[in-house]
Design a protein around this motif. Structure first.
Motif, short mmCIF file in Angstrom:
data_model
loop_
_atom_site.label_atom_id
_atom_site.label_comp_id
_atom_site.label_asym_id
_atom_site.label_seq_id
_atom_site.Cartn_x
_atom_site.Cartn_y
_atom_site.Cartn_z
N PRO A 196 8.29 4.23 3.47
CA PRO A 196 7.41 4.59 4.60
C PRO A 196 7.27 3.50 5.66
CG PRO A 196 6.40 5.21 2.52
CD PRO A 196 7.57 4.35 2.18
N THR A 197 7.60 2.25 5.31
CA THR A 197 7.45 1.13 6.25
C THR A 197 8.78 0.74 6.88
OG1 THR A 197 7.70 -0.45 4.42
CG2 THR A 197 5.45 0.22 5.02
N LYS A 198 9.81 1.55 6.71
CA LYS A 198 11.14 1.19 7.20
C LYS A 198 11.16 1.02 8.73
CE LYS A 198 15.96 2.75 7.12
NZ LYS A 198 16.14 2.56 8.58
N GLU A 199 10.48 1.89 9.46
CA GLU A 199 10.52 1.80 10.92
C GLU A 199 9.89 0.51 11.42
OE1 GLU A 199 8.92 5.20 12.83
OE2 GLU A 199 10.46 6.57 12.09
N GLU A 249 0.81 -1.22 0.00
CA GLU A 249 0.00 0.00 0.00
C GLU A 249 0.84 1.27 0.00
OE1 GLU A 249 -3.12 0.19 -0.38
OE2 GLU A 249 -3.70 -1.90 -0.12
N LEU A 250 1.97 1.26 0.74
CA LEU A 250 2.73 2.50 0.95
C LEU A 250 4.10 2.51 0.27
CD1 LEU A 250 2.06 2.93 4.78
CD2 LEU A 250 0.80 3.95 2.88
N GLY A 251 4.65 1.37 -0.02
CA GLY A 251 6.00 1.32 -0.55
C GLY A 251 6.99 0.94 0.53
N GLY A 276 1.85 0.22 -10.00
CA GLY A 276 2.44 -0.46 -8.86
C GLY A 276 3.44 0.37 -8.09
N GLN A 277 3.58 1.64 -8.44
CA GLN A 277 4.52 2.53 -7.74
C GLN A 277 3.77 3.23 -6.60
OE1 GLN A 277 5.73 4.98 -11.02
NE2 GLN A 277 7.24 3.48 -11.76
N ARG A 278 3.53 2.46 -5.54
CA ARG A 278 2.66 2.93 -4.47
C ARG A 278 3.24 4.12 -3.70
NH1 ARG A 278 -1.74 -0.34 -3.55
NH2 ARG A 278 -2.11 -1.50 -5.49
N GLU A 279 4.53 4.10 -3.48
CA GLU A 279 5.12 5.20 -2.72
C GLU A 279 4.96 6.53 -3.45
OE1 GLU A 279 9.40 6.28 -0.61
OE2 GLU A 279 8.98 4.24 -1.31
N GLN A 280 5.26 6.55 -4.75
CA GLN A 280 5.09 7.77 -5.53
C GLN A 280 3.62 8.15 -5.65
OE1 GLN A 280 7.05 7.33 -9.30
NE2 GLN A 280 9.02 6.77 -8.37
#
Length: 450
Positions: free
Chosen positions: A55-58, A50-52, A194-198
């Motif tokens: 954003p989910t690194k933490e 959903e986010l890329g 499929g480029q969710r982050e962008q």
């Protein structure tokens, strides 16, 4: 004795029950934490979709840290069940550590997943949000002609300076509306690719642009209402200001009040004539400031009238009196140093400090007190009185120390009949003995200190 052993058995039974409960908590905590890791791993996969990745690194880092520490928890649990016998204390320590690690792991994963809940929900609602942005853009674009007409109508009434804060709003809002529509299209295309982050970044950009465009258009309408309100308030303040000047002219005058009256009169005189394009906000601020200055000056003048300024002669006499009392206290304490305690010395030191501050404050000698202005005279009088008060206290405390330390007479005491100094028990002989005693003791103490 039977009671002692009975109590000991009960204590051992309670401790064993507590250890058993801790062991059960350790086992259940291990299972719950391990299951939470598995569930969160699945949630991370969905969040990355959903986010890329960025954003989910933490959450990803948190999972790695939890796995590392949970390996320690499993190792401790294994030690509890190997072939090597363990003491009750060892089992208790390991189980407590297992519970601690598991609770920490679940708390950390809760914190990281909760932080992603709102962005994930927003990403899943992306099609709905984009549709809303496009509807808002269409509605805002339909309001642009009215906003431009309002600006033209305001320009006929208010100065360019007054309109500077909203004049460009319609043009800026139109650009933001176009940017919002463009960003919405980018978000849709990136999500399909499929480029969710962008896609999510573009989604944020389009919603923010639409919000800012609405704010700019609303500000034009708000300005018109606020300008009318400012004009109405300005008329009332002009009338109040003229009345304030009439009242101020009857008040006790000093340079500050006269200057404040002149400032308010200048502000009233600078008001533009009727029919001239004005800036009611600036005029209102100027009049308010001048009114506040006059109110403050009058308040100070009234306070000054209620609290007369001491004459120059009184200030000079107060300083002279402080110096005399300071000199007396200083001489008495210096002549009886061996008998003087900390309280008297402290009062004297404080009095001397304030006396030095008084000279610095005035920047002149006491003989030049006729040059001190009103405000400095008040402060100088207060400081000199404080010096005199502290010097008087120092003298009283010093006399108390001297009286409590000097011999009280007698055949073998200072000042007794055999001494032949004055022949009285409380006459000059006691004073002489006190002086000599103070000098001798002071010199002895000085010798020890050196």
């Amino acid at each position: 004795m039977a009671g002692f052993w009975g109590k000991r058995k009960r204590d051992n039974a309670e401790l064993a029950a507590q250890d058993a409960d801790l062991a059960r908590r350790a086992r259940s905590s291990l299972v719950a934490a391990d299951e939470r890791i598995r569930v969160t791993t699945d949630e991370l996969s969905f969040a990355e979709i959903e986010l890329g990745v960025e954003p989910t690194k933490e959450l990803r880092d948190a999972l790695e840290a939890v796995r590392t520490h949970m390996s320690e928890a499993f190792h401790l649990h294994q030690l509890n069940h190997d072939e090597i016998p363990d003491t009750a204390e060892e089992l208790r320590t390991r189980n407590a550590r297992i519970v601690q690690l598991c609770e920490w792991a679940e708390d950390l994963l809760d914190d990281r997943t909760e932080a992603l809940a709102a962005p994930i929900q927003r990403a899943r609602r992306a099609p709905e949000i984009i549709a809303g942005v496009r509807a808002d853009a269409e509605r805002l674009r339909s309001r642009l002609p009215q906003a431009r007409e309002t600006i033209q109508r305001l320009a006929a009434r208010y100065s360019a300076q007054a309109l500077a804060q909203v004049e460009a709003n319609p043009a800026e809002a139109e650009q933001l509306i176009g940017f919002a529509e463009h960003s919405a299209g980018i978000s849709e295309r990136r999500r399909e690719a499929g480029q969710r982050e962008q896609a999510n970044l573009a989604l944020e950009a389009c919603t923010e642009a639409a919000r800012r465009a609405a704010t700019l258009i609303d500000a034009v309408e708000t300005f018109e209402v606020e300008a009318l309100r400012a004009e109405s308030t300005l008329s009332a303040i002009v009338e109040d200001s003229r009345e304030d000047i009439v009242v101020a002219l009857k008040e006790p005058h000093n340079p500050e009040v006269s200057a404040a009256i002149a400032t308010l009169q200048d502000a009233l005189a600078s008001l533009p004539a009727a029919g001239v394009n004005t800036d009611p906000f600036t005029l209102l601020s100027r009049l308010r400031e001048a009114n506040s200055g006059l109110d403050e000056a009058i308040a100070k003048a009234r306070e000054r009238a209620a609290r007369p300024i001491p004459p120059f002669e009184h200030v000079r006499h107060s300083i002279d009196d402080a110096d005399r009392q300071l000199a007396v206290a200083r001489d008495v304490i210096a002549g009886h140093r061996g008998w003087i305690g900390a309280d008297a010395r402290t009062r004297l030191a404080e009095a001397e400090r304030i006396r030095i501050d008084l000279d610095r404050y005035l920047g002149m000698s006491a003989s030049a007190a006729t040059m001190i202005d009103d405000d400095h005279r008040e402060q100088a009088m207060a400081m000199s009185r404080r010096v005199a008060f502290l010097a008087g206290e120092a003298l009283q405390l010093a006399q108390r120390d001297i009286d409590s330390s000097r011999p009280q007479g007698g055949p073998d005491q200072w000042g007794g009949p055999q001494q032949g100094w004055g022949g009285g028990r409380r006459g000059g002989s006691d004073l002489m003995g006190g002086i000599l005693g103070g000098l001798v003791i002071g010199s002895i103490l000085d010798g020890f200190i050196d």
